[in-house]
Design a protein around this motif. Structure first.
Motif, PDB file in Angstrom:
ATOM      1  N   VAL A 105       1.059  -1.333  -0.085  1.00  0.00           N
ATOM      2  CA  VAL A 105       0.173  -0.188  -0.027  1.00  0.00           C
ATOM      3  C   VAL A 105       1.012   1.453   0.071  1.00  0.00           C
ATOM      4  CG1 VAL A 105      -1.720   1.332   1.196  1.00  0.00           C
ATOM      5  CG2 VAL A 105      -1.372  -1.547   1.150  1.00  0.00           C
ATOM      6  N   GLU A 106       0.774   2.369  -0.675  1.00  0.00           N
ATOM      7  CA  GLU A 106       1.657   3.403  -0.666  1.00  0.00           C
ATOM      8  C   GLU A 106       0.806   4.440   0.162  1.00  0.00           C
ATOM      9  OE1 GLU A 106       3.270   4.571  -2.685  1.00  0.00           O
ATOM     10  OE2 GLU A 106       3.732   2.539  -3.309  1.00  0.00           O
ATOM     11  N   ALA A 107       2.137   4.444   1.161  1.00  0.00           N
ATOM     12  CA  ALA A 107       1.402   5.216   2.330  1.00  0.00           C
ATOM     13  C   ALA A 107       2.484   5.878   2.988  1.00  0.00           C
ATOM     14  CB  ALA A 107       1.606   4.113   3.654  1.00  0.00           C
ATOM     15  N   PRO A 108       2.673   6.957   4.006  1.00  0.00           N
ATOM     16  CA  PRO A 108       4.073   7.484   4.118  1.00  0.00           C
ATOM     17  C   PRO A 108       4.713   6.728   5.200  1.00  0.00           C
ATOM     18  CG  PRO A 108       2.299   8.748   5.383  1.00  0.00           C
ATOM     19  CD  PRO A 108       1.187   7.371   4.532  1.00  0.00           C
ATOM     20  N   SER A 109       6.006   6.633   4.794  1.00  0.00           N
ATOM     21  CA  SER A 109       7.215   6.363   6.091  1.00  0.00           C
ATOM     22  C   SER A 109       6.704   6.028   7.156  1.00  0.00           C
ATOM     23  CB  SER A 109       8.147   6.692   5.249  1.00  0.00           C
ATOM     24  OG  SER A 109       9.016   8.137   5.682  1.00  0.00           O
ATOM     25  N   ASP A 110       6.403   7.014   8.232  1.00  0.00           N
ATOM     26  CA  ASP A 110       5.950   6.745   8.975  1.00  0.00           C
ATOM     27  C   ASP A 110       4.440   6.405   9.960  1.00  0.00           C
ATOM     28  OD1 ASP A 110       4.517   8.944   8.602  1.00  0.00           O
ATOM     29  OD2 ASP A 110       5.968  10.309  10.032  1.00  0.00           O
ATOM     30  N   TRP A 111       4.014   5.623   8.786  1.00  0.00           N
ATOM     31  CA  TRP A 111       2.810   5.459   9.144  1.00  0.00           C
ATOM     32  C   TRP A 111       2.610   4.543  10.691  1.00  0.00           C
ATOM     33  CZ3 TRP A 111      -2.184   5.091   6.898  1.00  0.00           C
ATOM     34  CH2 TRP A 111      -2.604   4.489   6.469  1.00  0.00           C
ATOM     35  N   SER A 112       3.368   3.335  10.569  1.00  0.00           N
ATOM     36  CA  SER A 112       3.178   2.434  11.733  1.00  0.00           C
ATOM     37  C   SER A 112       3.213   3.661  12.753  1.00  0.00           C
ATOM     38  CB  SER A 112       3.765   1.393  11.869  1.00  0.00           C
ATOM     39  OG  SER A 112       5.508   2.075  12.326  1.00  0.00           O
ATOM     40  N   ILE A 113       4.201   4.202  12.904  1.00  0.00           N
ATOM     41  CA  ILE A 113       4.445   5.142  14.257  1.00  0.00           C
ATOM     42  C   ILE A 113       3.246   6.107  14.746  1.00  0.00           C
ATOM     43  CG2 ILE A 113       5.717   7.065  15.395  1.00  0.00           C
ATOM     44  CD1 ILE A 113       8.214   5.569  14.231  1.00  0.00           C
ATOM     45  N   HIS A 115      -0.056   6.773  12.703  1.00  0.00           N
ATOM     46  CA  HIS A 115      -1.364   5.709  12.123  1.00  0.00           C
ATOM     47  C   HIS A 115      -2.427   6.348  13.615  1.00  0.00           C
ATOM     48  CE1 HIS A 115      -1.194   3.193  15.941  1.00  0.00           C
ATOM     49  NE2 HIS A 115      -2.313   3.014  15.483  1.00  0.00           N
ATOM     50  N   ASN A 116      -2.641   6.626  13.920  1.00  0.00           N
ATOM     51  CA  ASN A 116      -3.722   7.270  14.557  1.00  0.00           C
ATOM     52  C   ASN A 116      -3.743   8.478  14.158  1.00  0.00           C
ATOM     53  OD1 ASN A 116      -4.691   5.616  16.126  1.00  0.00           O
ATOM     54  ND2 ASN A 116      -3.807   6.185  17.944  1.00  0.00           N
ATOM     55  N   HIS A 117      -2.696   9.874  13.516  1.00  0.00           N
ATOM     56  CA  HIS A 117      -2.901  10.705  13.204  1.00  0.00           C
ATOM     57  C   HIS A 117      -4.036  10.573  11.652  1.00  0.00           C
ATOM     58  CE1 HIS A 117      -1.446  14.963  11.378  1.00  0.00           C
ATOM     59  NE2 HIS A 117      -0.796  14.119  10.647  1.00  0.00           N
ATOM     60  N   TYR A 118      -3.047   9.447  11.162  1.00  0.00           N
ATOM     61  CA  TYR A 118      -3.065   9.402   9.525  1.00  0.00           C
ATOM     62  C   TYR A 118      -4.758   8.653   9.078  1.00  0.00           C
ATOM     63  CZ  TYR A 118       1.592  10.268   8.231  1.00  0.00           C
ATOM     64  OH  TYR A 118       2.426  11.023   8.105  1.00  0.00           O
ATOM     65  N   LEU A 119      -4.721   8.294  10.252  1.00  0.00           N
ATOM     66  CA  LEU A 119      -6.414   7.638  10.663  1.00  0.00           C
ATOM     67  C   LEU A 119      -8.153   8.033  10.703  1.00  0.00           C
ATOM     68  CD1 LEU A 119      -5.621   3.639  11.062  1.00  0.00           C
ATOM     69  CD2 LEU A 119      -5.843   4.305   8.825  1.00  0.00           C
ATOM     70  N   TYR A 120      -7.202   8.934  11.671  1.00  0.00           N
ATOM     71  CA  TYR A 120      -7.755   9.237  13.060  1.00  0.00           C
ATOM     72  C   TYR A 120      -7.383  11.008  13.230  1.00  0.00           C
ATOM     73  CZ  TYR A 120      -8.925   4.811  14.237  1.00  0.00           C
ATOM     74  OH  TYR A 120      -8.278   2.890  13.851  1.00  0.00           O
ATOM     75  N   GLY A 121      -6.689  11.291  12.474  1.00  0.00           N
ATOM     76  CA  GLY A 121      -6.365  12.852  12.632  1.00  0.00           C
ATOM     77  C   GLY A 121      -6.193  13.504  14.233  1.00  0.00           C
TER      78      GLY A 121
END
Length: 123
Positions: A105-113, A115-121
């Motif tokens: 999946v194309e995602a930011p490099s810090d996705w795992s750290i 994820h709350n920011h990217y999913l829920y803001g």
């Protein structure tokens, strides 16, 4: 679903058509000319040439239009799940199905750290 489309051709590019003509001598001595495949197109004459001439005149008078019907089908759209189901049916191995469905999946490099920011803001 099948679609039929009518193909028309300009007069100068129309394909050449050939017609077979059946010539028969009638019991009374007249000659009958019939377009094979088009039994409504038949004429009589005193001889073969006259019967053919009359048949050509009949064809020109009726001025038939010739169209070509082309059968087309919408493109078949395959989904990855259908491909996986077919693979499962042919091979019967669930691991192969899972492997076929995995990917990246194309995602930011810090996705795992973050994820709350990217999913829920949220931080």
């Amino acid at each position: 679903m099948m679609n039929l489309t009518i193909q028309t051709y300009p007069k100068n590019t129309a394909s050449k058509l050939n017609y077979d003509v059946l010539i028969e001598t009638e019991p009374d001595g007249t000659v009958k000319a019939t377009l094979l495949g088009l039994p409504d197109y038949q004429c009589f004459g005193e001889n073969q040439e006259e019967a053919l001439y009359n048949l050509i005149k009949l064809f020109e008078q009726r001025n038939p239009k010739i169209f070509t019907l082309e059968e087309t089908y919408p493109p078949k759209i395959e989904s990855p799940l259908m491909e996986a189901a077919e693979m499962f049916n042919s091979e019967g191995n669930a691991w192969d199905v899972l492997e076929a469905l995995t990917g990246t999946v194309e995602a930011p490099s810090d996705w795992s750290i973050q994820h709350n920011h990217y999913l829920y803001g949220m931080p």
